[in-house]
Design an enzyme around this catalytic site. Sequence first.
Site, PDB file in Angstrom:
ATOM      1  N   HIS A  38      34.704  38.085  66.118  1.00 28.42           N
ATOM      2  CA  HIS A  38      34.360  38.897  67.292  1.00 28.42           C
ATOM      3  C   HIS A  38      35.345  38.696  68.438  1.00 28.42           C
ATOM      4  O   HIS A  38      35.531  39.579  69.261  1.00 28.42           O
ATOM      5  CB  HIS A  38      32.940  38.592  67.765  1.00 28.42           C
ATOM      6  CG  HIS A  38      31.894  39.182  66.853  1.00 28.42           C
ATOM      7  ND1 HIS A  38      31.992  40.456  66.349  1.00 28.42           N
ATOM      8  CD2 HIS A  38      30.747  38.681  66.352  1.00 28.42           C
ATOM      9  CE1 HIS A  38      30.945  40.716  65.580  1.00 28.42           C
ATOM     10  NE2 HIS A  38      30.189  39.646  65.561  1.00 28.42           N
TER      11      HIS A  38
ATOM     12  N   TYR B 236      31.235  33.452  63.233  1.00 28.67           N
ATOM     13  CA  TYR B 236      29.993  32.710  63.467  1.00 28.67           C
ATOM     14  C   TYR B 236      30.088  31.295  62.887  1.00 28.67           C
ATOM     15  O   TYR B 236      31.129  30.902  62.355  1.00 28.67           O
ATOM     16  CB  TYR B 236      28.808  33.491  62.870  1.00 28.67           C
ATOM     17  CG  TYR B 236      28.491  34.762  63.637  1.00 28.67           C
ATOM     18  CD1 TYR B 236      28.039  34.706  64.954  1.00 28.67           C
ATOM     19  CD2 TYR B 236      28.641  36.015  63.053  1.00 28.67           C
ATOM     20  CE1 TYR B 236      27.749  35.872  65.664  1.00 28.67           C
ATOM     21  CE2 TYR B 236      28.355  37.185  63.760  1.00 28.67           C
ATOM     22  CZ  TYR B 236      27.911  37.110  65.065  1.00 28.67           C
ATOM     23  OH  TYR B 236      27.624  38.251  65.771  1.00 28.67           O
TER      24      TYR B 236
ATOM     25  N   ARG C 130      28.849  36.504  53.004  1.00 24.66           N
ATOM     26  CA  ARG C 130      29.791  37.343  53.764  1.00 24.66           C
ATOM     27  C   ARG C 130      30.975  36.464  54.153  1.00 24.66           C
ATOM     28  O   ARG C 130      30.855  35.543  54.967  1.00 24.66           O
ATOM     29  CB  ARG C 130      29.119  37.949  54.985  1.00 24.66           C
ATOM     30  CG  ARG C 130      30.046  38.916  55.707  1.00 24.66           C
ATOM     31  CD  ARG C 130      29.277  39.973  56.476  1.00 24.66           C
ATOM     32  NE  ARG C 130      30.148  40.734  57.347  1.00 24.66           N
ATOM     33  CZ  ARG C 130      30.432  42.025  57.186  1.00 24.66           C
ATOM     34  NH1 ARG C 130      29.902  42.702  56.202  1.00 24.66           N
ATOM     35  NH2 ARG C 130      31.218  42.647  58.032  1.00 24.66           N
TER      36      ARG C 130
ATOM     37  N   GLU D 188      33.066  36.832  60.651  1.00 23.96           N
ATOM     38  CA  GLU D 188      33.026  37.363  62.021  1.00 23.96           C
ATOM     39  C   GLU D 188      33.058  36.274  63.100  1.00 23.96           C
ATOM     40  O   GLU D 188      32.720  36.510  64.249  1.00 23.96           O
ATOM     41  CB  GLU D 188      31.803  38.282  62.222  1.00 23.96           C
ATOM     42  CG  GLU D 188      32.128  39.751  62.000  1.00 23.96           C
ATOM     43  CD  GLU D 188      32.125  40.192  60.534  1.00 23.96           C
ATOM     44  OE1 GLU D 188      31.856  39.338  59.645  1.00 23.96           O
ATOM     45  OE2 GLU D 188      32.412  41.370  60.259  1.00 23.96           O
TER      46      GLU D 188
ATOM     47  N   GLN E 279      28.834  53.990  71.199  1.00 25.81           N
ATOM     48  CA  GLN E 279      28.201  54.233  72.488  1.00 25.81           C
ATOM     49  C   GLN E 279      26.690  54.013  72.503  1.00 25.81           C
ATOM     50  O   GLN E 279      26.160  53.536  73.493  1.00 25.81           O
ATOM     51  CB  GLN E 279      28.527  55.662  72.960  1.00 25.81           C
ATOM     52  CG  GLN E 279      29.880  55.755  73.621  1.00 25.81           C
ATOM     53  CD  GLN E 279      30.244  57.179  73.990  1.00 25.81           C
ATOM     54  OE1 GLN E 279      31.117  57.775  73.403  1.00 25.81           O
ATOM     55  NE2 GLN E 279      29.567  57.740  74.961  1.00 25.81           N
TER      56      GLN E 279
END
Length: 685
Positions: A254, A168, A216, A166, A341
């Site tokens: 991201h 990081y 991961r 992701e 949301q």
Amino acid sequence: MTAFPNLFRPLRLGSLTLRNRVVMGSMHTNLEEAPDGFLRLAAFYAERARHGVALIVTGGIAPNAEGGVFAQAAKLTDADEVDAHRQVVEAVHAEGARICLQILHAGRYAYAPTLVAPSAIAAPINRFTPRALTSAEVEQQIADFVRCARLAQDAGYDGVEVMGSEGYLINQFLCARTNQRDDEWGGDAVRRRRFAVEVVRGIRRACGEDFAILFRLSMIDLVEEGSTQEEIVALACEVESAGADALDCGIGWHEARVPTIVTSVPRAAFVTVSAAVRQAIAIPTIATNRINMPHVAERVLAEGHADLVSLARPFLADAAWVTKAAAEDVASINTCIACNQACLDQTFQGKLTSCLVNPRACHETELTLTPSEAPKRIAVVGAGPAGLAAAVGCAERGHRVTLFERHASIGGQFQLAWRIPGKEEFGETLRYFSHQLTRLGVELRLNTDADVQTLLDFDDVVLATGVTPRRIAFEGNERACVIDYPTAIRHPERVGRRVAIIGAGGIGFDVAELLAHVEIPQGEVAAFEPASADATPQAVEQWHDEWGVDLASRHPGGLKPRVAPQAARRITLLQRKRDKPGAGLGATTGWVHRASLRARGVETLAGCAYRRLDDDGLHLSVDGEARVLAVDTVVICAGQESQRERLADLARAGVRAHCIGGADVAAELDARRAIDQGTRLAARL
Ligand code: NAP
Ligand code: SF4
């Protein structure tokens, strides 16, 4: 014979035996930093463990202060912090599940001025520029990961997940995009991998064999200068040799401009990404992203794409997902609709994570639907999201509930939402509520406009009568070509080729998306049929083409040229404000909507004043300059007004009435607030 034989087969993962193949994936909830947060986390995780999840991976915990996603983010750096974790671990173990701590170092994603990274290159999604680590500091970072894992072991965790994807810190070491070092931690791919491998090796050495290590691994970066497939496979092999027990498949950084988890991403769209890695390693892999229903999970396993499935947000939506799947009671699953949301959008605003369809998520200790000591007769008027939540919540507590709905079906605004291409999941919420109404014996009276006389028979009345679309005044608005958004959404086939949409809020964007997708019928007019939430393989392939995703990562980052989608209409989306249209959409979803409309050639105009509509088209001024849009149809998406006329009549008749949802406040009407309000009212009545 069960419908999900693969899902419920135990599995050996390192030294652990897992009772089934379902992992609850890592989610930061902001409880990690809240007062009494770990106590609440313990309740949150324990409820999921009680319902059969095999392995839980916690939200990311930083191995040192600079590695936190934001200043003051939860970290595990010394023995004083261990006790808080122990209560979480004990609560989960008491329910028969396993739990691993995720160690997450944000690197250049840390939203604080103290951030560090392999190189001093700022992330496009962060205003802070990182400081490049020295060689000695790189060694220290590894030591910090190892210390964190040792402390996790002291707290009783069954293992750790090393967050290497992701975008990081570990991912930042892996890719040339963010690692431009020329020492032993950078340069070629072998040296860029070293940081990841040494972290795993160090943890294995310090924690011994009897401790699970999940890694991961970014199976596809979806950014330029990301890893190639060859590099991804090599990393997987080295991480396995260094001591990892399983690989969790990370998808996209991201900062990637490809959506990876929002509702318009087809279910299980990425699961084939690890095919090459699986051939090269012996340890299990865990499939992720947009796996939200048991038949999807089962298919992923049955087709051999992974050994386990990881679901994160679906466990916010329904704590009992596993129990219900095991009982083959799929219709009662409250499905995660991937709207973000109440979870990610709230998390990023520093608020507690919860769930739009399940407001109890992360509020387990304070929002409970316990049996009522004095069951009442309750009328709920309006079967939109607010009314449905109130009716189901009240019935759950043992009240006798009658639900009145003016229309022929339940759902209110959700009846519109699920018809939008890419939002088909919203139909699952209607299926869930419909099932709950039956299960709980709610008396449903469709096509019924409950009058005051009828409502006098009840102890309490919940008014959830929703909203009406706002009408706006301009010369020519009475023409037949001016329609409101419910009409456009139900009958897109009636909308012409050139369209102006007045109002660029969430619904204006949705209408533009629908009209850009739905072809204008030739010949006989067929009614529009919404698609299924299970996309066809062709639709999945088309989605990958549109977003430029190459699952085989033949090019760095797994990106390929995008194929521009065809637009069915020429659409102009208008608003009066001068802000960027769509600025008010969700932080994690708005950019996807904007990009999708851009790709379909939708023009957006801000700073508009609407003058008149005549045979030449819609006359308006844009930033003071006159303009005429030649259009066939004008769709009004100018917000809503509350529909609650009955409230005063009920008050006059002495009825105890409670107004919720859009009927209460129409401005910024949203389903999250509606369902939350309905559920909380039910808990009180
Ligand atoms: P909204 O977000 O409030 O947007 C209403 C639009 O109408 C605005 O663009 C506003 O912009 C315009 N408008 C308001 N009064 C007007 C008037 N008198 N004359 C002309 N234009 C007017 O409402 P919505 O689009 O109906 O959405 C309702 C709710 O559902 C929102 O809370 C939204 O967040 C949610 N929703 C979200 C999504 C999503 O995130 N994808 C999708 C659907 C719904 P100007 O005032 O600048 O003209
Ligand atoms: Fe899923 Fe939406 Fe709930 Fe988040 S808020 S868990 S995305 S349904």
